[in-house]
Design a protein around this motif. Sequence first.
Motif, PDB file in Angstrom:
ATOM      1  N   PRO A  11     -26.347  10.448 -33.315  1.00 33.67           N
ATOM      2  CA  PRO A  11     -25.713  11.005 -34.512  1.00 33.67           C
ATOM      3  C   PRO A  11     -25.214   9.885 -35.422  1.00 33.67           C
ATOM      4  CG  PRO A  11     -24.320  11.331 -32.589  1.00 33.67           C
ATOM      5  CD  PRO A  11     -25.608  10.758 -32.098  1.00 33.67           C
ATOM      6  N   SER A  12     -25.122  10.183 -36.713  1.00 37.84           N
ATOM      7  CA  SER A  12     -24.625   9.188 -37.654  1.00 37.84           C
ATOM      8  C   SER A  12     -23.678   9.834 -38.649  1.00 37.84           C
ATOM      9  CB  SER A  12     -25.775   8.505 -38.381  1.00 37.84           C
ATOM     10  OG  SER A  12     -26.467   9.439 -39.171  1.00 37.84           O
ATOM     11  N   LYS A  13     -22.893   9.000 -39.326  1.00 36.91           N
ATOM     12  CA  LYS A  13     -21.933   9.431 -40.341  1.00 36.91           C
ATOM     13  C   LYS A  13     -21.952   8.423 -41.471  1.00 36.91           C
ATOM     14  CE  LYS A  13     -18.369  11.358 -37.301  1.00 36.91           C
ATOM     15  NZ  LYS A  13     -16.958  11.293 -36.972  1.00 36.91           N
ATOM     16  N   ASP A  14     -21.316   8.766 -42.584  1.00 35.60           N
ATOM     17  CA  ASP A  14     -21.120   7.825 -43.677  1.00 35.60           C
ATOM     18  C   ASP A  14     -19.693   7.311 -43.620  1.00 35.60           C
ATOM     19  OD1 ASP A  14     -23.694   8.198 -44.617  1.00 35.60           O
ATOM     20  OD2 ASP A  14     -23.112   9.824 -45.945  1.00 35.60           O
ATOM     21  N   CYS A  15     -19.527   6.030 -43.866  1.00 32.75           N
ATOM     22  CA  CYS A  15     -18.209   5.407 -43.847  1.00 32.75           C
ATOM     23  C   CYS A  15     -17.360   5.955 -44.988  1.00 32.75           C
ATOM     24  CB  CYS A  15     -18.360   3.892 -43.977  1.00 32.75           C
ATOM     25  SG  CYS A  15     -16.804   2.997 -44.008  1.00 32.75           S
ATOM     26  N   ALA A  16     -16.096   6.263 -44.714  1.00 31.91           N
ATOM     27  CA  ALA A  16     -15.194   6.824 -45.720  1.00 31.91           C
ATOM     28  C   ALA A  16     -14.811   5.799 -46.777  1.00 31.91           C
ATOM     29  CB  ALA A  16     -13.937   7.362 -45.045  1.00 31.91           C
ATOM     30  N   PHE A  17     -14.963   4.512 -46.485  1.00 31.51           N
ATOM     31  CA  PHE A  17     -14.568   3.487 -47.445  1.00 31.51           C
ATOM     32  C   PHE A  17     -15.768   2.943 -48.226  1.00 31.51           C
ATOM     33  CE2 PHE A  17     -13.482  -0.890 -48.687  1.00 31.51           C
ATOM     34  CZ  PHE A  17     -12.402  -0.618 -49.505  1.00 31.51           C
ATOM     35  N   CYS A  18     -16.784   2.439 -47.527  1.00 28.84           N
ATOM     36  CA  CYS A  18     -17.909   1.802 -48.215  1.00 28.84           C
ATOM     37  C   CYS A  18     -19.076   2.754 -48.474  1.00 28.84           C
ATOM     38  CB  CYS A  18     -18.397   0.587 -47.428  1.00 28.84           C
ATOM     39  SG  CYS A  18     -19.149   0.966 -45.832  1.00 28.84           S
ATOM     40  N   ASN A  34     -13.116  11.782 -34.780  1.00 25.15           N
ATOM     41  CA  ASN A  34     -12.058  11.150 -35.569  1.00 25.15           C
ATOM     42  C   ASN A  34     -12.457   9.810 -36.187  1.00 25.15           C
ATOM     43  OD1 ASN A  34     -10.283  13.250 -34.955  1.00 25.15           O
ATOM     44  ND2 ASN A  34      -9.780  12.301 -33.014  1.00 25.15           N
ATOM     45  N   VAL A  35     -13.645   9.314 -35.872  1.00 26.38           N
ATOM     46  CA  VAL A  35     -14.094   8.032 -36.426  1.00 26.38           C
ATOM     47  C   VAL A  35     -14.469   8.231 -37.887  1.00 26.38           C
ATOM     48  CG1 VAL A  35     -15.851   6.225 -36.267  1.00 26.38           C
ATOM     49  CG2 VAL A  35     -14.911   7.219 -34.197  1.00 26.38           C
ATOM     50  N   LYS A  36     -13.864   7.422 -38.784  1.00 30.29           N
ATOM     51  CA  LYS A  36     -14.109   7.555 -40.221  1.00 30.29           C
ATOM     52  C   LYS A  36     -14.745   6.320 -40.836  1.00 30.29           C
ATOM     53  CE  LYS A  36     -10.025  10.423 -40.896  1.00 30.29           C
ATOM     54  NZ  LYS A  36      -8.735  10.507 -41.569  1.00 30.29           N
ATOM     55  N   TYR A  37     -14.525   5.159 -40.226  1.00 26.66           N
ATOM     56  CA  TYR A  37     -14.948   3.899 -40.823  1.00 26.66           C
ATOM     57  C   TYR A  37     -15.980   3.204 -39.954  1.00 26.66           C
ATOM     58  CZ  TYR A  37     -10.630   4.908 -43.259  1.00 26.66           C
ATOM     59  OH  TYR A  37      -9.652   5.539 -43.968  1.00 26.66           O
ATOM     60  N   CYS A  38     -16.885   2.476 -40.590  1.00 26.36           N
ATOM     61  CA  CYS A  38     -17.965   1.805 -39.865  1.00 26.36           C
ATOM     62  C   CYS A  38     -17.504   0.529 -39.174  1.00 26.36           C
ATOM     63  CB  CYS A  38     -19.116   1.491 -40.811  1.00 26.36           C
ATOM     64  SG  CYS A  38     -18.700   0.360 -42.156  1.00 26.36           S
ATOM     65  N   SER A  39     -16.395  -0.041 -39.651  1.00 32.95           N
ATOM     66  CA  SER A  39     -15.934  -1.302 -39.078  1.00 32.95           C
ATOM     67  C   SER A  39     -14.425  -1.440 -39.220  1.00 32.95           C
ATOM     68  CB  SER A  39     -16.605  -2.478 -39.793  1.00 32.95           C
ATOM     69  OG  SER A  39     -16.195  -2.513 -41.147  1.00 32.95           O
ATOM     70  N   CYS A  42     -13.495  -2.245 -42.903  1.00 35.02           N
ATOM     71  CA  CYS A  42     -13.385  -1.076 -43.789  1.00 35.02           C
ATOM     72  C   CYS A  42     -12.081  -0.304 -43.511  1.00 35.02           C
ATOM     73  CB  CYS A  42     -14.578  -0.161 -43.620  1.00 35.02           C
ATOM     74  SG  CYS A  42     -16.046  -0.731 -44.499  1.00 35.02           S
ATOM     75  N   ARG A  43     -11.718  -0.197 -42.249  1.00 32.35           N
ATOM     76  CA  ARG A  43     -10.481   0.511 -41.905  1.00 32.35           C
ATOM     77  C   ARG A  43      -9.261  -0.188 -42.512  1.00 32.35           C
ATOM     78  NH1 ARG A  43      -6.364   0.521 -38.529  1.00 32.35           N
ATOM     79  NH2 ARG A  43      -6.999  -1.388 -37.486  1.00 32.35           N
ATOM     80  N   ARG A  44      -9.207  -1.531 -42.369  1.00 33.28           N
ATOM     81  CA  ARG A  44      -8.092  -2.292 -42.941  1.00 33.28           C
ATOM     82  C   ARG A  44      -8.084  -2.234 -44.467  1.00 33.28           C
ATOM     83  NH1 ARG A  44      -9.438  -7.375 -41.057  1.00 33.28           N
ATOM     84  NH2 ARG A  44     -10.163  -6.863 -39.008  1.00 33.28           N
ATOM     85  N   SER A  45      -9.254  -2.325 -45.080  1.00 34.95           N
ATOM     86  CA  SER A  45      -9.356  -2.282 -46.542  1.00 34.95           C
ATOM     87  C   SER A  45      -8.915  -0.934 -47.095  1.00 34.95           C
ATOM     88  CB  SER A  45     -10.794  -2.574 -46.974  1.00 34.95           C
ATOM     89  OG  SER A  45     -11.173  -3.866 -46.596  1.00 34.95           O
ATOM     90  N   ALA A  46      -9.236   0.137 -46.411  1.00 35.06           N
ATOM     91  CA  ALA A  46      -8.859   1.473 -46.848  1.00 35.06           C
ATOM     92  C   ALA A  46      -7.347   1.645 -46.789  1.00 35.06           C
ATOM     93  CB  ALA A  46      -9.549   2.530 -45.988  1.00 35.06           C
ATOM     94  N   LYS A  47      -6.719   1.089 -45.759  1.00 34.95           N
ATOM     95  CA  LYS A  47      -5.256   1.186 -45.649  1.00 34.95           C
ATOM     96  C   LYS A  47      -4.562   0.401 -46.763  1.00 34.95           C
ATOM     97  CE  LYS A  47      -4.691   2.534 -40.997  1.00 34.95           C
ATOM     98  NZ  LYS A  47      -3.700   3.424 -40.559  1.00 34.95           N
TER      99      LYS A  47
END
Length: 50
Positions: A11-18, A34-39, A42-47
């Motif tokens: 399965p795959s998803k799109d990153c919420a940030f990039c 619950n996984v939203k970010y690819c890395s 991206c998680r730190r940048s979104a915060k």
Amino acid sequence: MPRMRRKSDLPSKDCAFCGLPFTWRKKWERDWDNVKYCSERCRRSAKNAG
């Protein structure tokens, strides 16, 4: 021994940030919903952005 799965079958998803697509990883097995970010980047940048 379980059969190997092709990466295209995971399965795959799109990153919420990039917005780039990313695929399922074994370490996300229990928490895939619950996984939203690819890395971590991206998680730190979104915060910091929001």
